[in-house]
Write an enzyme that holds these catalytic residues in place. Structure first.
Site, PDB file in Angstrom:
ATOM      1  N   ASP A  79       0.849  -1.200   0.000  1.00 23.76           N
ATOM      2  CA  ASP A  79       0.000   0.000   0.000  1.00 23.76           C
ATOM      3  C   ASP A  79       0.883   1.249   0.000  1.00 23.76           C
ATOM      4  O   ASP A  79       1.519   1.569   1.001  1.00 23.76           O
ATOM      5  CB  ASP A  79      -0.903  -0.008   1.238  1.00 23.76           C
ATOM      6  CG  ASP A  79      -1.889   1.155   1.225  1.00 23.76           C
ATOM      7  OD1 ASP A  79      -2.976   0.995   0.636  1.00 23.76           O
ATOM      8  OD2 ASP A  79      -1.570   2.229   1.782  1.00 23.76           O
ATOM      9  N   TYR A 124       3.227   9.693  -0.450  1.00 24.91           N
ATOM     10  CA  TYR A 124       4.328   9.106   0.324  1.00 24.91           C
ATOM     11  C   TYR A 124       5.686   9.300  -0.346  1.00 24.91           C
ATOM     12  O   TYR A 124       6.724   9.116   0.286  1.00 24.91           O
ATOM     13  CB  TYR A 124       4.106   7.593   0.575  1.00 24.91           C
ATOM     14  CG  TYR A 124       2.795   7.220   1.229  1.00 24.91           C
ATOM     15  CD1 TYR A 124       1.985   8.175   1.842  1.00 24.91           C
ATOM     16  CD2 TYR A 124       2.353   5.902   1.247  1.00 24.91           C
ATOM     17  CE1 TYR A 124       0.777   7.832   2.421  1.00 24.91           C
ATOM     18  CE2 TYR A 124       1.151   5.549   1.838  1.00 24.91           C
ATOM     19  CZ  TYR A 124       0.361   6.517   2.415  1.00 24.91           C
ATOM     20  OH  TYR A 124      -0.840   6.163   2.990  1.00 24.91           O
ATOM     21  N   LYS A 170      -2.539   5.962  -4.444  1.00 25.52           N
ATOM     22  CA  LYS A 170      -3.631   6.912  -4.151  1.00 25.52           C
ATOM     23  C   LYS A 170      -3.334   8.268  -4.766  1.00 25.52           C
ATOM     24  O   LYS A 170      -2.181   8.711  -4.779  1.00 25.52           O
ATOM     25  CB  LYS A 170      -3.782   7.080  -2.630  1.00 25.52           C
ATOM     26  CG  LYS A 170      -3.733   5.782  -1.855  1.00 25.52           C
ATOM     27  CD  LYS A 170      -3.929   5.978  -0.356  1.00 25.52           C
ATOM     28  CE  LYS A 170      -3.611   4.691   0.384  1.00 25.52           C
ATOM     29  NZ  LYS A 170      -2.191   4.571   0.794  1.00 25.52           N
ATOM     30  N   HIS A 229      -7.333   9.716  -2.203  1.00 29.84           N
ATOM     31  CA  HIS A 229      -6.725   9.628  -0.874  1.00 29.84           C
ATOM     32  C   HIS A 229      -7.588  10.274   0.219  1.00 29.84           C
ATOM     33  O   HIS A 229      -7.745   9.714   1.305  1.00 29.84           O
ATOM     34  CB  HIS A 229      -5.336  10.284  -0.918  1.00 29.84           C
ATOM     35  CG  HIS A 229      -4.370   9.788   0.101  1.00 29.84           C
ATOM     36  ND1 HIS A 229      -3.026   9.730  -0.115  1.00 29.84           N
ATOM     37  CD2 HIS A 229      -4.553   9.337   1.368  1.00 29.84           C
ATOM     38  CE1 HIS A 229      -2.417   9.252   0.970  1.00 29.84           C
ATOM     39  NE2 HIS A 229      -3.325   9.012   1.881  1.00 29.84           N
TER      40      HIS A 229
END
Ligand code: NAD
Length: 283
Positions: A47, A52, A77, A110
């Protein structure tokens, strides 16, 4: 009892491994090694997210593993600054090129950002529907959607999200959003499943862990999977990555399950932001 991770069916006919590996707050320089380790231990679901900043390293680790692309379930996302359809299309292409993959298994919005974009997350969702139609996102879903946000998609869009990824752990059991999901065939993915470590020294959890001869993290992750949710704990410590994977060879009885569920603190149990208010757009 087997160590095998169950595959769960999504509402679009695809399947997802119930346990995965989360890479939030893993530095790009450390990501490939952490994912390599997770894949070696047996995780087959990663994930990540545009936010990120480590999609490229996830892709690198999957390729280096020697596993076929089809053996690893990869989620990413859409970042908060890209909700407008033309931006979402560009951002989705950047995800595929960072991963060096021609599809993702699951792509999510997200955050709903209900106070941004004139409250319009529906056109964003319809853009994700395009990615699914053209095969570049096998499944599509949402993250941090509250019940009214899901109701709005149900009224205005064609595709029901396959998942809703929300904060869930013993201090925030998030029952209302989970219940909407189970009534409408939307699987719940529980983010921060161990509340970033905050629940692990809770006396009730420590007590259950002693009774079953497991660690507090294993007990909490087991509680999630027995509730039917999908989890992807994060760690960069090899011993913990392995510990978090070993949760399919024991069970919690009803009393233990109820003890953990009874730790719910409602809103005050949140570790992350409230999705109704969160409006962060990275610079
Ligand atoms: P988590 O609940 O998985 O906790 C991770 C932290 O707990 C680690 O940094 C480590 O310090 C500790 N830890 C992990 N395993 C342990 C063990 N066995 N024993 C003791 N301590 C241990 O928190 P998270 O990373 O926030 O959430 C997991 C994943 O969920 C993320 O990596 C990300 O993929 C996803 N996520 C999504 C959203 C979203 O908005 N959609 C938000 C947060 C997280």
């Amino acid at each position: 009892m087997a160590h095998t991770v169950p595959d769960i069916s999504l509402n679009d006919g695809n399947t997802i491994p119930q346990l995965g590996f989360g890479v939030y707050q893993i530095e790009p320089k450390d990501t490939a090694e952490a994912v390599r380790r997770a894949l070696e231990i047996g995780y087959r679901h990663i994930d990540t997210a545009q936010m990120y900043g480590n999609e490229a390293e996830v892709g690198e680790a999957v390729r280096a593993s020697g596993l076929d692309r089809g053996e690893v379930f990869v989620t990413s996302k859409l970042n908060n600054g890209f909700h407008r359809p033309e931006d979402a299309r560009r951002a989705f292409e950047s995800t595929l090129s960072a991963l060096k993959m021609d599809y993702v298994d699951l792509f999510l919005i997200h955050w709903p950002l209900p106070t941004r974009y004139d409250g319009d997350f529906v056109s964003t969702w319809k853009t994700l529907e395009e990615f699914q139609r053209d095969g570049r996102a096998r499944s599509i879903g949402v993250s941090n959607f509250q019940v009214p946000h899901l109701e709005r998609l149900a009224a205005e869009a064609d595709v029901v999200p396959a998942v809703n990824q929300i904060e869930v752990h013993p201090y925030l059991t998030n029952e209302q959003v989970r219940a909407y999901g189970s009534e409408h065939n939307i699987l719940t993915e529980a983010w921060s499943p161990i509340a970033q470590g905050r629940v692990l020294d809770d006396p009730a959890i420590v007590d259950v862990a002693e009774q079953v001869g497991r660690t507090p993290a294993q007990v909490v992750l087991r509680w999630h999977v027995q509730r039917g949710d999908i989890v992807f704990p994060k760690s960069t410590t090899p011993k913990r990555i392995e510990e978090n994977f070993r949760i399919f060879d024991f069970t919690l009885d009803d009393t233990a399950m109820e003890r953990l569920s009874g730790l719910d603190r409602g809103e005050s149990g949140r570790t992350g932001p409230n999705p109704d208010e969160f409006d962060y757009i990275p610079a």
